[in-house]
Design a protein around this motif. Structure first.
Motif, PDB file in Angstrom:
ATOM      1  N   GLU A   1      28.484  40.364  42.158  1.00  0.00           N
ATOM      2  CA  GLU A   1      29.819  39.994  41.685  1.00  0.00           C
ATOM      3  C   GLU A   1      30.726  39.715  42.880  1.00  0.00           C
ATOM      4  O   GLU A   1      30.413  40.100  43.999  1.00  0.00           O
ATOM      5  CB  GLU A   1      30.422  41.147  40.875  1.00  0.00           C
ATOM      6  CG  GLU A   1      30.024  41.167  39.417  1.00  0.00           C
ATOM      7  CD  GLU A   1      30.577  40.007  38.612  1.00  0.00           C
ATOM      8  OE1 GLU A   1      31.477  39.289  39.102  1.00  0.00           O
ATOM      9  OE2 GLU A   1      30.093  39.808  37.475  1.00  0.00           O
ATOM     10  N   GLU A   2      31.852  39.067  42.600  1.00  0.00           N
ATOM     11  CA  GLU A   2      32.820  38.885  43.672  1.00  0.00           C
ATOM     12  C   GLU A   2      33.489  40.221  43.975  1.00  0.00           C
ATOM     13  O   GLU A   2      33.672  41.046  43.087  1.00  0.00           O
ATOM     14  CB  GLU A   2      33.894  37.877  43.250  1.00  0.00           C
ATOM     15  CG  GLU A   2      33.400  36.447  43.299  1.00  0.00           C
ATOM     16  CD  GLU A   2      34.479  35.480  42.868  1.00  0.00           C
ATOM     17  OE1 GLU A   2      35.644  35.687  43.268  1.00  0.00           O
ATOM     18  OE2 GLU A   2      34.152  34.546  42.131  1.00  0.00           O
ATOM     19  N   THR A   3      33.853  40.381  45.253  1.00  0.00           N
ATOM     20  CA  THR A   3      34.518  41.602  45.678  1.00  0.00           C
ATOM     21  C   THR A   3      35.736  41.897  44.799  1.00  0.00           C
ATOM     22  O   THR A   3      35.953  43.019  44.352  1.00  0.00           O
ATOM     23  CB  THR A   3      34.985  41.462  47.146  1.00  0.00           C
ATOM     24  OG1 THR A   3      33.851  41.059  47.913  1.00  0.00           O
ATOM     25  CG2 THR A   3      35.512  42.761  47.682  1.00  0.00           C
ATOM     26  N   GLU A   4      36.516  40.846  44.528  1.00  0.00           N
ATOM     27  CA  GLU A   4      37.740  41.043  43.751  1.00  0.00           C
ATOM     28  C   GLU A   4      37.443  41.568  42.349  1.00  0.00           C
ATOM     29  O   GLU A   4      38.186  42.384  41.803  1.00  0.00           O
ATOM     30  CB  GLU A   4      38.529  39.730  43.670  1.00  0.00           C
ATOM     31  CG  GLU A   4      39.943  39.935  43.158  1.00  0.00           C
ATOM     32  CD  GLU A   4      40.674  38.629  42.897  1.00  0.00           C
ATOM     33  OE1 GLU A   4      40.633  37.737  43.768  1.00  0.00           O
ATOM     34  OE2 GLU A   4      41.272  38.502  41.815  1.00  0.00           O
ATOM     35  N   THR A   5      36.337  41.088  41.760  1.00  0.00           N
ATOM     36  CA  THR A   5      35.975  41.546  40.416  1.00  0.00           C
ATOM     37  C   THR A   5      35.625  43.028  40.424  1.00  0.00           C
ATOM     38  O   THR A   5      36.071  43.798  39.570  1.00  0.00           O
ATOM     39  CB  THR A   5      34.782  40.734  39.876  1.00  0.00           C
ATOM     40  OG1 THR A   5      35.103  39.357  39.975  1.00  0.00           O
ATOM     41  CG2 THR A   5      34.469  41.092  38.433  1.00  0.00           C
ATOM     42  N   VAL A   6      34.831  43.428  41.411  1.00  0.00           N
ATOM     43  CA  VAL A   6      34.467  44.840  41.491  1.00  0.00           C
ATOM     44  C   VAL A   6      35.720  45.681  41.723  1.00  0.00           C
ATOM     45  O   VAL A   6      35.938  46.703  41.079  1.00  0.00           O
ATOM     46  CB  VAL A   6      33.439  45.078  42.626  1.00  0.00           C
ATOM     47  CG1 VAL A   6      33.182  46.567  42.814  1.00  0.00           C
ATOM     48  CG2 VAL A   6      32.140  44.345  42.313  1.00  0.00           C
ATOM     49  N   GLU A   7      36.599  45.190  42.597  1.00  0.00           N
ATOM     50  CA  GLU A   7      37.784  45.958  42.959  1.00  0.00           C
ATOM     51  C   GLU A   7      38.811  46.047  41.839  1.00  0.00           C
ATOM     52  O   GLU A   7      39.446  47.078  41.649  1.00  0.00           O
ATOM     53  CB  GLU A   7      38.436  45.354  44.213  1.00  0.00           C
ATOM     54  CG  GLU A   7      39.564  46.208  44.752  1.00  0.00           C
ATOM     55  CD  GLU A   7      40.143  45.648  46.035  1.00  0.00           C
ATOM     56  OE1 GLU A   7      40.013  44.430  46.263  1.00  0.00           O
ATOM     57  OE2 GLU A   7      40.729  46.437  46.805  1.00  0.00           O
TER      58      GLU A   7
END
Ligand code: ADP
Length: 334
Positions: free
Chosen positions: A288-294
């Motif tokens: 996943e994209e970092t932003e999605t996980v975050e």
């Protein structure tokens, strides 16, 4: 999220539109933000001016778009909807801004994803209700100042921290939306089930609410999946067992964790002995994209006490190990 299939997206949108509370008083939960916002709006009504710009932050599905619509309705003002990814050139934004009418509410979803030049144009528009429009190219280019009517910008972002300071500072009011309690989600579900003409027992609502990840959008989505299940299995009244069985099938566990949430925890525990692991490594591992996980997975896992943020990276708590059916490792005090 895509988890439950794209085929239901159209129904989701139609249902969201129909279910959106129209007034601040119909909006379930978020007491703090509701009270503060109500004061901001009331004051601007008394003063007879456009309200201060409003920034709404919080994970997806908690009601930011709904609140923007309510703000416009409460101010008796028209609403224009756009989003950060749709505003890539300063010219896109200038076109929107220059067509606003007095008092109009401009909603910009995912405002942290706007391009830098557009952002800079927005600073001046928010502060002075003015934009400089560049006409021509190269040496012959001139900038023409353009007066704008007073308007209210409502920005939404999954995390206020993703916004550059100068932009954040130009919002007169920031509302931080929180995850909903199970009781609040039950209220959301009761309202929705009436619309879907479903017969659900009280414990059925509680079961669905408990698996809804503190998020009204997910609650409504799960309710539709339970409806499908009940329809196919010819169940007249949805009770706790029916709801649980239906949702197990969609891989939503009893704490509301979905596949992404679980793969984050699994990556942490199985690949890194529980961490600490840097966010970007974690994101790569779960694809996943970092932003999605975050901004999507992490806030709920932290709230549930399953994941901790430390200066050295993300760590799975003992609870996380147990939730996955694993034994937490012995920790040496260091
Ligand atoms: P966001 O913009 O934060 O992603 P939305 O405003 O689109 O979230 O909300 C998603 C759905 O959840 C809406 O269709 C709405 O029906 C429902 N919803 C959100 N917040 C509430 C609330 N406080 N009360 C009732 N329904 C809500």
């Amino acid at each position: 999220r895509e988890l439950l299939g794209a085929s239901s997206m159209t129904e989701e949108r139609a249902m969201e539109a129909a279910l959106r509370p129209k007034a601040l008083s119909d909006f379930v939960g978020q007491q703090t933000v509701r009270r503060q916002l109500s004061l901001v709006l009331e004051s601007s009504r008394i003063r007879g001016t456009a309200s201060d710009h409003v920034l709404l932050s919080g994970p997806p599905g908690l009601g930011k778009t709904t609140l923007a619509m309510i703000i416009a309705a409460e101010m008796n003002a028209p609403l224009r909807i756009s989003s950060g990814p749709a505003i890539q050139h300063a010219g896109d934004l200038a076109a929107i801004l220059s067509s606003l009418t007095e008092g109009e509410v401009l909603f910009v979803d995912e405002i942290h994803r706007m391009s830098r030049p557009a952002e800079e144009l927005l600073y001046m528009a928010m502060e002075d209700f003015r934009v400089d429009v560049i006409v021509g190219k190269g040496a012959g280019a001139t900038s023409i100042p353009l007066e704008l009517p007073p308007f209210t910008l409502v920005g939404a972002t999954t995390r206020a921290g993703l916004l550059p300071g100068p932009l954040r500072d130009r919002f007169g009011f920031t509302g931080q939306l929180e995850f909903y309690s199970t009781e609040e989600l039950e209220l959301v579900l009761r309202r929705s089930s009436a619309m879907l003409e479903m017969n659900v027992a009280s414990e059925g609502f509680a079961e669905i609410a408990g698996r809804s990840r503190g998020t009204p959008r997910i609650a409504n989505r799960l309710l539709r999946r339970v409806r499908d299940w009940a329809l196919v299995h010819r169940v007249d009244q949805v009770d706790r067992a029916t709801a649980a069985e239906a949702l197990e099938m969609y891989e939503v566990d009893e704490r509301g964790l979905d596949r992404l949430d679980r793969s984050v925890l699994e990556a942490l525990c199985l690949r890194f002995k529980g961490g600490p692991v840097g966010l970007s490594t974690l994101a790569v591992l779960v694809g996943e994209e970092t932003e999605t996980v975050e901004t999507v997975a992490e806030p709920y896992l932290v709230r549930e006490g399953l994941l901790a943020r430390t200066p050295r990276g993300r760590v799975a708590t003992d609870q996380a190990w147990r939730h996955l059916g694993l034994t937490p490792p012995d920790r040496h005090p260091d």
